[in-house]
Design a protein around this motif. Structure first.
Motif, PDB file in Angstrom:
ATOM      1  N   THR A  53      11.013 -13.207   6.249  1.00  0.00           N
ATOM      2  CA  THR A  53       9.705 -13.251   6.914  1.00  0.00           C
ATOM      3  C   THR A  53       8.875 -14.370   6.295  1.00  0.00           C
ATOM      4  O   THR A  53       9.176 -14.844   5.184  1.00  0.00           O
ATOM      5  N   ASP A  86      -4.970  -3.288   0.642  1.00  0.00           N
ATOM      6  CA  ASP A  86      -3.524  -3.215   0.861  1.00  0.00           C
ATOM      7  C   ASP A  86      -2.789  -2.751  -0.389  1.00  0.00           C
ATOM      8  O   ASP A  86      -1.729  -2.131  -0.302  1.00  0.00           O
ATOM      9  N   LYS A  99       3.730 -14.477   2.324  1.00  0.00           N
ATOM     10  CA  LYS A  99       2.316 -14.094   2.301  1.00  0.00           C
ATOM     11  C   LYS A  99       1.688 -14.524   0.976  1.00  0.00           C
ATOM     12  O   LYS A  99       2.393 -14.869   0.023  1.00  0.00           O
ATOM     13  N   LEU A 104       3.358  -3.527   4.494  1.00  0.00           N
ATOM     14  CA  LEU A 104       2.421  -2.768   5.318  1.00  0.00           C
ATOM     15  C   LEU A 104       1.218  -3.596   5.789  1.00  0.00           C
ATOM     16  O   LEU A 104       0.533  -3.200   6.740  1.00  0.00           O
ATOM     17  N   SER A 105       0.931  -4.700   5.113  1.00  0.00           N
ATOM     18  CA  SER A 105      -0.232  -5.497   5.523  1.00  0.00           C
ATOM     19  C   SER A 105       0.075  -6.252   6.811  1.00  0.00           C
ATOM     20  O   SER A 105       1.221  -6.633   7.079  1.00  0.00           O
ATOM     21  N   GLU A 106      -0.978  -6.507   7.611  1.00  0.00           N
ATOM     22  CA  GLU A 106      -0.794  -7.130   8.919  1.00  0.00           C
ATOM     23  C   GLU A 106      -1.033  -8.644   8.894  1.00  0.00           C
ATOM     24  O   GLU A 106      -0.411  -9.390   9.643  1.00  0.00           O
ATOM     25  N   GLY A 107      -1.915  -9.090   8.035  1.00  0.00           N
ATOM     26  CA  GLY A 107      -2.225 -10.525   8.008  1.00  0.00           C
ATOM     27  C   GLY A 107      -1.347 -11.290   7.050  1.00  0.00           C
ATOM     28  O   GLY A 107      -0.415 -10.758   6.435  1.00  0.00           O
ATOM     29  N   ASP A 108      -1.685 -12.588   6.909  1.00  0.00           N
ATOM     30  CA  ASP A 108      -0.932 -13.443   5.988  1.00  0.00           C
ATOM     31  C   ASP A 108      -1.408 -13.285   4.557  1.00  0.00           C
ATOM     32  O   ASP A 108      -0.689 -13.654   3.624  1.00  0.00           O
ATOM     33  N   TYR A 154       3.072  -6.020   0.895  1.00  0.00           N
ATOM     34  CA  TYR A 154       3.756  -7.050   1.678  1.00  0.00           C
ATOM     35  C   TYR A 154       4.312  -6.457   2.976  1.00  0.00           C
ATOM     36  O   TYR A 154       4.216  -7.071   4.042  1.00  0.00           O
TER      37      TYR A 154
END
Length: 962
Positions: free
Chosen positions: A714, A759, A717, A749-753, A747
């Motif tokens: 992925t 979080d 982040k 569960l968080s939605e953003g970058d 890493y």
């Protein structure tokens, strides 16, 4: 003469008709024993007057006295002198004879006048008439037959204890059960082998005699007492139901255990198995009543012997398999023929040795059949499978007892064996089949197999009996266990091979990952630590690595190995905390073949596997005290001896010891040897906790986030600056391991970058974080004593954050009131349970202490889900809690429990669910149980100890502490 001497019945009936009497009473007085036989109207005997005429005569060499009290009563008494063997002080017979006198009195009564010729016998002045001579002949025959029976019984009586034989007991059961049901108590002395070893065989014989005396003193005249062999005794009697027999069993067990043996030198404990049978049950079983009753009592006795303490077990339908074919050692070995007994015992020993020593099943089966062929005359033997006929094993035997493998047999024989095997397995019973001139015997080898062991031979030569069938059934069961052992071993080896291949692949992957990864740091503290590690890596000196949990000690160990001259040699890590104490020496140093049970092959230990490389002793603080001297010797001399071997093996290894404990404190507390500590602590490297190297936090975050991105494929982040500031204020009690876990959760569960503060789910206040740090620090440096562990847990509960604004005084009051209410509830429940247990024979030996502990740990673990939380709740070390949880989960709960048990169980569950705390709850519960038991059992301390689940000496020690 005994009432069981039915051979005399016809003769006595003939005398009754000859003399025209309505009642005959025969009384034999033999020393201290009196035997009585009554035929006809017994009331006439009690109505007869005392003898008024007495004349001494001699009829055909038989000295006698004649008594006449009235015309309807006549009595004649014989005075006999016998030579009998004296009983010696050992099992060997002493060649010494002594004179013993006995009398036989024959009394005849009639509703009317007896014949004149009978009443005139006392007149010695006249010659005997034909009637009188015939009567004298009948008396002579009566004496001769009673003498023969007496000599036969003397041969059939146990020479050591003078008790009746097993055959006599079986005969009595088969006859008496027609009148009313029978019970059989099988009583076994648990301590007899210890008596023989400690005091000698002669004293063991004396103990057996004393046991026989106690049994005879506590049984009725019409009860049958016999000795089966060794220290095994049987008592059979009439009973309406098994509860009547239970009363007799309790009486006998209490009398035997209350008695002191060898002139008050020792006390003994006994196991008792109780069986009950009536004529209907025997007919349903299609077996003789004695066989059914003995089989039931044996099953109950085996269950009693399997318990840790002496007990009485009752046979109940459904609790035991009705047709259980497990090895019947009473029926299969002990018979009334000593030569057969010896043969069976020798056969059992040889076959048991074969099964224990041989692990390849086909060879094992061949050797077993060869041994059987040396004793029994059969032509064919082997295994028959109902599911896989092609897997049958066939062995033939000739007259010379030579056994060889047979490829095939006649199709008709194969079909017959398959048909009989299906019947045997479907009914779980032995099949004995006769066809033409051949005998076939098929025996299931176990419930988990669809296989029968079979034997066949000519009827004239291969002769079967109940005893031999039971003996063969026992061997078949042992073969089943051996086959199961072989199958499990093959499955295990296959599984291990697959696992080893998979693990080798995983290890190679992990090793490449570890070798490619490096320690991540930039702080000055870590730079100084790595300079120290590089110096330590260049030497072969022993290194001690310490540090809190999660600081990366294993990564540091890999660095020590890779930076040294042994980098291309093996790196072997041994986790001393995860290996059971009984296996740690074998795991480290290996073992020789046959050094202990299960050591089928020679094994190389981890120390030898690390030769030339580095040996890492992880969690060295968990090493058992008994193992520490052996490790000290190895650390000093660099050579060792495998378990079970005398040869010394030298190795060249670099030793690195790792622990999160304070070993210096462990030495002060006596849990770690001082000399071993100094041997390991040559170079000491203390890994730095994360809270002391916060400058490395940004670099560590970057490192872990990069790894996660590659692992999960992925986009990478980043940590938001505000989040990083918050992270630097958090003390990280779990160190780098906690950091990695928090970052991984965030890493995924968080939605953003960017990873935000929420979080990470860190504690909301610094105070709570500091409290968590203090707790973790205390746990890492605790000395594992119960006091410190309990204190740490209490401090966690009491020292609440100021932001919550708790009323401490009010909370404490609620806690005290809740604990007091719970104590009253527990006391009431225990008292009700004990009242029910003491009032019912079904729960006479219920182990309440074990039941309470088992339920408490099982419910606590089910509720709290982890060993750590269970240990904290019950204020125990984690290792102790883990052991007790495992034991509670593996033991089966008793099927039938008292009705009041649910109250006790509910009290225990309330303790676990409560928000108040009881100091040392396990000790509080045990103390309350002890007080309740002692209040209900003021006299019987043996039963009180059994209910508490301790020995009698321990009970008295606890009683003094109250």
């Amino acid at each position: 003469m005994s009432e069981n001497d039915f051979e005399l019945h016809e003769l006595i009936q003939g005398i009754s008709g000859y003399c025209q009497c309505d009642s005959i009473n025969i009384v034999e007085i033999d020393g201290d024993s009196t035997y009585r036989y009554v035929m006809g109207d017994a009331d006439l005997q009690t109505q007869a007057a005392a003898p008024s005429v007495s004349v001494k005569l001699d009829f055909q060499g038989l000295p006698c006295s004649i008594y006449c009290s009235q015309l309807s009563a006549f009595s004649i008494q014989f005075l006999l002198t016998d030579k009998v063997d004296a009983i010696g002080s050992s099992r060997r017979q002493i060649d010494k004879l002594e004179q013993k006198t006995r009398t036989i009195t024959l009394t005849m009564c009639s509703h009317s006048k007896l014949p004149n010729w009978l009443l005139a016998l006392h007149d010695t002045s006249s010659l005997l008439c034909d009637k009188q001579r015939g009567f004298v002949a009948l008396l002579s025959a009566l004496y001769s037959q009673s003498q023969q029976i007496r000599e036969y019984k003397h041969l059939k009586t146990d020479p050591l204890t003078q008790l009746q034989s097993k055959e006599a007991m079986q005969r009595a059961i088969d006859t008496r059960i027609k009148k009313s049901p029978m019970i059989l108590c099988l009583i076994h002395c648990r301590d007899f082998q210890l008596i023989n070893r400690k005091f000698s065989q002669v004293q063991g014989d004396n103990v057996l005699r004393e046991i026989a005396i106690v049994l005879k003193e506590n049984t009725r005249d019409d009860d049958i007492v016999c000795r089966f062999g060794g220290a095994l005794f049987g008592v059979t009697a009439h009973a309406q139901d098994i509860q009547d027999g239970y009363k007799l069993a309790c009486k006998l067990k209490d009398a035997l255990e209350a008695n002191t043996y060898l002139e008050n030198a020792v006390k003994l404990s006994f196991s008792v198995g109780l069986g009950f049978c009536d004529e209907k049950a025997a007919s349903e079983e299609k077996a003789t009543p004695s066989i059914v009753l003995i089989n039931r009592a044996e099953q109950a006795l085996k269950s009693s012997q399997s318990t840790e303490k002496s007990s009485i077990v009752l046979w109940e339908l459904g609790q035991f398999e009705e047709n259980e074919q497990d090895y019947n050692y009473l029926g299969g070995i002990f018979t009334d023929n000593n030569i057969t007994n010896y043969r069976n015992m020798l056969l059992l020993w040889d076959i048991s040795s074969i099964i224990a020593d041989e692990y390849e099943f086909k060879k094992l089966l061949l050797h077993v059949v060869q041994r059987l062929a040396a004793t029994f005359h059969f032509e064919l033997a082997g295994l028959v499978s109902t599911q896989s006929p092609n897997s049958n094993v066939l062995l033939s035997s000739n007259d010379l007892a030579d056994v060889e493998v047979v490829d095939n047999i006649a199709q008709t024989t194969q079909d017959l064996l398959l048909h009989l095997a299906k019947d045997a397995i479907a009914n779980n019973t032995t099949i004995e089949h006769y066809e033409f001139d051949s005998t076939y015997l098929l025996l299931p080898i176990g419930a988990k197999h669809d296989i029968c062991f079979f034997m066949s031979g000519q009827q004239e030569q291969f002769v079967l009996s109940h005893n031999t069938n039971l003996l063969f059934a026992g061997f078949a069961r042992q073969l089943g266990r051996a086959l199961r052992r072989n199958q499990l071993e093959e499955a295990l080896n296959k599984s291990l091979a697959q696992q080893n291949a998979k693990l080798a692949e995983e290890v190679a992957t992990l090793k490449s990952g570890l070798m490619s990864s490096t320690l991540v740091y930039q702080s000055k503290n870590m730079q100084q630590l790595m300079i120290q590690a590089q110096r330590a890596a260049k030497t072969d000196t022993t290194v001690l690595v310490t540090g809190e949990s999660g600081t990366g000690k294993e990564r540091l160990v890999h660095a020590l190995h890779s930076l040294g001259s042994r980098a291309d040699k093996p790196l072997i890590i041994v986790d001393c905390g995860s290996i059971p104490e009984s296996l740690i020496e074998s795991e480290l140093f290996g073992h020789a073949k046959g050094s202990f049970t299960g050591a089928q092959h020679e094994k190389i230990g981890q120390v030898q596997a690390a030769d030339g490389g580095t040996l890492v002793l992880d969690e060295i603080g968990e090493l058992p005290m008994l193992m520490q001297p052996k490790l000290l010797r190895f650390v000093q001399e660099k050579h060792f001896s495998p378990v079970g071997s005398t040869k010394h093996i030298s190795v060249n290894v670099k030793i690195i010891a790792v622990t999160n404990r304070d070993l210096a404190q462990e030495v002060k507390e006596g849990r770690f040897r001082q000399d071993l500590y100094y041997r390991l602590n040559v170079i000491h490297i203390h890994n730095i906790p994360l809270r002391e190297r916060l400058d490395d936090l940004p670099l560590l975050c970057q490192h872990f986030l990069t790894q996660f991105a590659k692992r999960y494929e992925t986009p990478k982040k980043h940590i938001h600056p505000t989040t990083l500031q918050r992270m630097q204020k958090y003390p990280w009690p779990g160190n780098i391991r906690e950091l990695e876990n928090k970052l991984m959760q965030a890493y995924l569960l968080s939605e953003g970058d960017d990873i935000l503060v929420e979080d990470l789910k860190l504690p909301q206040t610094v105070e709570i974080a500091e409290a968590a740090t203090a707790i973790q620090h205390a746990q890492d440096n605790k000395n594992t004593s119960n006091t410190l562990e309990t204190s740490s847990f209490e401090n966690t509960e009491i020292q609440k954050p100021a932001a919550q604004n708790l009323d401490v005084q009010h909370t404490t009051k609620n806690i005290v009131e809740g604990a007091d209410t719970w104590m009253n509830q527990l006391t009431s429940a225990l008292n009700s349970l004990l009242d029910e247990v003491n009032g019912s024979a079904n729960y006479y030996h219920l182990n309440i202490g074990e039941l309470v502990e088992q339920h408490l740990f099982r419910y606590c673990f089910q509720t709290l889900r982890t060993n750590k939380k269970t240990a904290e709740k019950l204020q125990l070390p984690i290792s102790t809690a883990r052991r007790k949880i495992q034991r509670a989960n593996t033991q089966k709960m008793q099927q039938t429990l008292p009705l009041n048990w649910h109250r006790v169980a509910k009290s225990l569950e309330n303790l676990v669910d409560a928000d108040w705390v009881v100091i040392e709850p396990l000790n509080v519960i045990k103390q309350q149980l002890l007080e309740s038991i002692l209040s209900k059992n003021t006299q019987n301390m043996t039963r009180a100890a059994a209910q508490l689940g301790v020995s009698e000496p321990t009970l008295y020690k606890l009683k003094k502490q109250l």
